[in-house]
Design an enzyme around this catalytic site. Structure first.
Site, PDB file in Angstrom:
ATOM      1  N   LYS A 208       0.926  -1.212   0.007  1.00 37.78           N
ATOM      2  CA  LYS A 208       0.068   0.016  -0.017  1.00 37.78           C
ATOM      3  C   LYS A 208       0.893   1.111   0.067  1.00 37.78           C
ATOM      4  O   LYS A 208       0.764   2.112  -0.982  1.00 37.78           O
ATOM      5  CB  LYS A 208      -0.903   0.015   1.203  1.00 37.78           C
ATOM      6  N   GLU A 214      10.426  -4.877   4.540  1.00 41.19           N
ATOM      7  CA  GLU A 214      10.529  -6.131   4.090  1.00 41.19           C
ATOM      8  C   GLU A 214      10.138  -6.322   2.667  1.00 41.19           C
ATOM      9  O   GLU A 214      10.937  -7.032   1.870  1.00 41.19           O
ATOM     10  CB  GLU A 214       9.436  -7.020   4.883  1.00 41.19           C
ATOM     11  N   GLY A 265      -4.785  -1.486   4.963  1.00 39.57           N
ATOM     12  CA  GLY A 265      -4.061  -2.566   4.386  1.00 39.57           C
ATOM     13  C   GLY A 265      -4.558  -3.880   4.803  1.00 39.57           C
ATOM     14  O   GLY A 265      -4.715  -4.763   3.777  1.00 39.57           O
ATOM     15  N   ARG A 266      -5.297  -4.159   5.825  1.00 41.69           N
ATOM     16  CA  ARG A 266      -5.848  -5.354   6.212  1.00 41.69           C
ATOM     17  C   ARG A 266      -7.373  -5.520   5.537  1.00 41.69           C
ATOM     18  O   ARG A 266      -7.770  -6.696   5.844  1.00 41.69           O
ATOM     19  CB  ARG A 266      -5.829  -5.830   7.563  1.00 41.69           C
ATOM     20  N   GLU A 351      -4.947  -6.378  14.643  1.00 35.71           N
ATOM     21  CA  GLU A 351      -4.203  -5.286  14.287  1.00 35.71           C
ATOM     22  C   GLU A 351      -5.529  -4.386  14.181  1.00 35.71           C
ATOM     23  O   GLU A 351      -5.253  -2.992  14.379  1.00 35.71           O
ATOM     24  CB  GLU A 351      -3.939  -5.269  13.071  1.00 35.71           C
ATOM     25  N   HIS A 382      -5.592 -33.245  16.886  1.00 34.27           N
ATOM     26  CA  HIS A 382      -4.646 -34.114  17.119  1.00 34.27           C
ATOM     27  C   HIS A 382      -3.243 -33.190  17.884  1.00 34.27           C
ATOM     28  O   HIS A 382      -2.310 -33.429  17.764  1.00 34.27           O
ATOM     29  CB  HIS A 382      -4.232 -34.947  15.958  1.00 34.27           C
ATOM     30  N   LYS A 491       9.361  -0.838  13.983  1.00 33.01           N
ATOM     31  CA  LYS A 491      10.024  -0.424  12.944  1.00 33.01           C
ATOM     32  C   LYS A 491      10.946   0.599  13.100  1.00 33.01           C
ATOM     33  O   LYS A 491      12.229   0.415  12.623  1.00 33.01           O
ATOM     34  CB  LYS A 491       9.045   0.290  12.112  1.00 33.01           C
TER      35      LYS A 491
END
Ligand code: F6P
Length: 523
Positions: A208, A214, A265-266, A351, A382, A491
């Protein structure tokens, strides 16, 4: 509109006393034994999603008080403000309009009638971009030379497309592999690049902001690898999905698909960030995906609170978090293609609602986002279901099941469905005749979401349902669900630590960070 903080409403006080009186000891088994209509009362059909809430610790009285709470905290007004394009993300002065990305173009005049002119204008931009992006997706689908599509992005620019591409694998174009690289850890990108050739690879740089460290680091390494291996045509092999087109251009990418700062963003899977999905399932199915979400938007916008599924789920979340004091919620999709759904929902919930101050910045005296976690069934059975059945904590569990399979293998689906039903049943009924290690208290709450089939439309509806549910609990808590200042400190510190790591500078650092830094530098 000034909204009353939830813990200052009469409904909150009434819920507290309802919890003290009966709520804390509520037994779902007794509730079923005394009320033949419980399943009908606590279940409902919403677009593409059927929900059974009846195995939860809730009765008609509590539910009525929760609806009161929603009314007294102005949930409906807040929802209407979002759909009117008001800047409800007030810490960033932005409207919140991911829902507009799924609004069909045909509704344009209808929308213009009821919404401000600027929304109608944004909608026309949305459709121009969507048409361009889907045309591009079709070109890539038809391009037999491109065999590998690599999405480079993180957070919302990774989890959504990754989850959805996996979920709709049955609808995927043959002959293309999809890869998702998010981590700054070079092992991830290196492992993907090892199997690629520049001439058959398309890199999608999804960010965005086009500043995320990253993604910038992985994007740059991908570009270097491409050029070092003889690749020349960046315009054909790289595309950027971003609100920051100038930064993408400066990076050397000319093929770009934009979106807007009013998409969080999400919440961006419906925008250009959805391009990997569009390439995988094609333009028509991508439009179906948007249509499924739009149907859920309409439901959320228009259904009375009492029959509004996102609202009912959110109020249950509030009941559990604030009155029962449950700290987490688990999600168990009984469909292996939904295996990334828990990770996606984790960002969506935590978030958005992992906040400790209200809209005015005042510290809240009550709890907000639960921890969200999960794995697909039957695998979870399990691994950690032991704790869900017999542990000391109560963890409300949300099952997601799909009625019709897309494979023809015998027995599997019946077994899968039998397991999901049996787990929900076992959590509730328990096993009281056995003592000690074999005793199950039961009365462990669960919600059951059921899709008829896992299709683009039903997936779209399921995701929009979860978005609006998170919106609603955030609105009750009076927090801004659309910013994420909490990720900033790490950050900033990472930049400082990176410089220190290079120089070995531990001046002014706390003892632990200094000790670890020296250990990392020691030869
Ligand atoms: O981690 C914070 C965050 O801003 C998320 O909200 C977002 O999804 C992610 O980083 C990626 O951001 P971008 O798409 O700008 O690279």
């Amino acid at each position: 509109m000034t909204r009353t903080r939830c813990d200052r409403t009469p409904a909150w006080a009434a819920l507290e006393s309802a919890y003290q009186k009966e709520g804390h000891a509520f037994d779902v088994r007794t509730a079923f034994a005394t009320d033949a209509g419980r399943f009908e009362m606590f279940s409902q059909q919403a677009p593409h999603v059927f929900a059974d809430l009846s195995k939860n610790r809730i009765d008609a009285n509590t539910q009525a008080l929760l609806f009161e709470l929603a009314r007294q905290t102005g949930v409906e007004q807040h929802r209407d403000a979002m759909f009117a394009g008001e800047a409800i993300n007030h810490t960033e002065q932005r409207p919140v309009m991911h829902w507009l990305l799924r609004n069909p173009a045909l509704d344009h005049t209808e929308l213009a009638k009821e919404a401000p002119e600027n929304i109608a204008l944004e909608l026309s931009k949305v459709h121009t971009t969507l048409d361009a992006m889907l045309a591009y997706a079709e070109t890539v689908r038809a391009d037999v030379q491109i065999t590998d599509v690599v999405n480079i992005g993180i957070g919302g620019s990774d989890l959504g497309p990754q989850m959805a591409v996996l979920a709709l694998n049955e609808f995927a174009v043959p002959g293309k592999r999809f890869h998702f690289v998010s981590n700054v850890d070079g092992h991830e990108l290196a492992a993907v690049l090892k199997h690629l050739k520049p001439e058959s690879t398309l890199f999608l740089i999804a960010s965005k902001t086009f500043t995320t460290i990253e993604t910038m680091t992985n994007g740059l390494s991908a570009k270097r690898w491409f050029e070092a291996h003889g690749g020349t045509d960046i315009a054909r092999h790289f595309a950027a999905l971003t609100t920051n087109v100038p930064a993408a251009n400066a990076f050397g990418i000319s093929t770009t698909f934009g979106f807007w700062d009013w998409v969080g963003g999400r919440y961006s899977l419906w925008s250009a960030i959805g391009l990997p999905l569009a390439i995988s399932i094609g333009a028509d199915d991508f439009r179906e995906f948007l249509a499924g979400a739009h149907a859920m938007d309409e439901h959320f916008k228009t259904a009375p609170l009492e029959r509004n599924l996102p609202v009912r789920l959110a109020l249950l979340d509030v009941w559990y978090r604030n009155f029962h004091g449950f700290t987490s919620r688990s999600i168990a999709p009984y469909h292996s293609a939904l295996r990334r759904l828990p990770a996606y929902l984790q960002q969506l919930e935590m978030e958005s609602n992992g906040k400790r101050v209200d809209a005015k910045g005042e510290t809240l005296p009550f709890a907000t986002s639960p921890v969200l976690w999960g794995e697909p069934g039957t695998n979870g059975q399990h691994a950690y279901f032991q704790m869900l059945h017999q542990g000391t904590d109560v963890v409300p569990l949300e099952f997601v099941a799909v009625k019709k399979p897309m494979h023809t293998l015998e027995n599997h689906h019946e077994l899968l469905l039998a397991n999901v039903l049996a787990q929900a049943q076992a959590l509730m009924v328990g096993k009281e005749d056995a003592g000690g290690h074999k005793h199950f208290t039961g009365n462990r709450p669960s919600t059951f979401l059921l899709l008829d089939e896992l299709t683009p439309a039903s997936l779209g509806a399921l995701i929009a349902l979860q978005e609006h549910r998170v919106f609603t609990s955030g609105a009750v808590w009076g927090i801004n669900s659309f910013d994420q200042w909490g990720v900033e400190l790490g950050k900033v510190l990472a930049r400082d630590v990176e410089a220190r790591l290079l120089k070995g500078d531990v001046n002014g650092l706390d003892g632990s960070t200094a000790g670890l830094l020296q250990k990392l530098r020691a030869s």
